[in-house]
Structures are given as C-alpha cells and as structure tokens.
Scaffold this active site. Structure first.
Site, PDB file in Angstrom:
ATOM      1  N   TYR A 165     -61.042 -51.179 -64.330  1.00 19.98           N
ATOM      2  CA  TYR A 165     -61.339 -49.766 -64.092  1.00 19.98           C
ATOM      3  C   TYR A 165     -60.972 -49.393 -62.652  1.00 19.98           C
ATOM      4  CZ  TYR A 165     -64.107 -45.481 -63.655  1.00 19.98           C
ATOM      5  OH  TYR A 165     -64.516 -44.191 -63.431  1.00 19.98           O
ATOM      6  N   SER A 167     -61.663 -42.351 -59.690  1.00 21.07           N
ATOM      7  CA  SER A 167     -62.969 -42.771 -59.204  1.00 21.07           C
ATOM      8  C   SER A 167     -62.867 -43.412 -57.832  1.00 21.07           C
ATOM      9  CB  SER A 167     -63.570 -43.790 -60.176  1.00 21.07           C
ATOM     10  OG  SER A 167     -64.720 -44.393 -59.606  1.00 21.07           O
TER      11      SER A 167
END
Length: 119
Positions: free
Chosen positions: A42, A29
């Site tokens: 994350y 990401s």
C-alpha cells in the site's frame, strides 16, 4: 492504486488537452512517503501515485493541473486496523467530505504538481 490511476489518466488527459483546460486530483496516502508497518505494498503504490502526479505535471500544457491530495487521517476500517481504539478520535468520512469538497473546488492551474494534505 497505480494501474487504475494510470489508466484513467491515459484516457482523460488527451480529452482535457483538446479542451484546453482541466484539473486532475489524484488521491494518495501519506504512508507513501512515511511507510507503515504491515502495509508495504500500500505504501509503495501510494509513493508511485505521488511520483506519477509530479511527472505528469511537468508534461501538462499551461492552464491545466494535476495535484496529489493526501486525504489526511480519516476514521475508516483500514485506520481501525492500524490505530485500534484511537481510530474514532479522527474525522469520519462525512466530516471529511465537507472539508475536501471546499479544498478541491478551490484548486487552480497554479496548483499544478503540488502534493497537498487535507487536515
């Protein structure tokens, strides 16, 4: 993110090397590079995926490739948490898969080590 990716790579890369070809696509990401409030673990794990991909690219034999692919912004449950009411303004997974499959199928060994974003 990191452990699963590393385990898959550890088992598949030797087989691909023996076969003399192959392209690996690791999804990560953009939040790995940019960070995101409330998503620190994350973000950190995605930064690790990109770094792992770039390092392995330097180790692969000619004719193989490993690519880090950021899927871009996709309207998922996680996006709704972060973007709220604006999440539906972004592509849904069904729209994304059409663009992603075309892009991924065009990858060659010349893309080795690239970090790309699907837009």
């Amino acid at each position: 993110n990191v452990k699963g990716t590393a385990n898959v790579l550890r088992h598949f890369i030797p087989l691909m090397i023996r076969g003399g070809k192959g392209i690996i696509v690791n999804f990560y990401s953009m939040w790995g590079r940019d960070g995101a409030p409330m998503f620190s673990p994350y973000s950190a794990s995605n930064w690790a995926i990109e770094g792992l991909t770039k390092s392995i690219a330097l180790e692969l034999p000619k004719g193989m490739a490993i690519i880090a692919l950021d899927p871009g912004i996709v309207n998922t449950d996680m996006l709704a948490i972060s973007f709220g009411d604006s999440a539906p303004d972004y592509q849904n997974p069904q729209q994304w898969v059409v663009k992603a499959s075309t892009m991924i199928l065009s990858f060659t060994s010349e893309n080795n080590g690239a970090s790309l974003t699907l837009e």
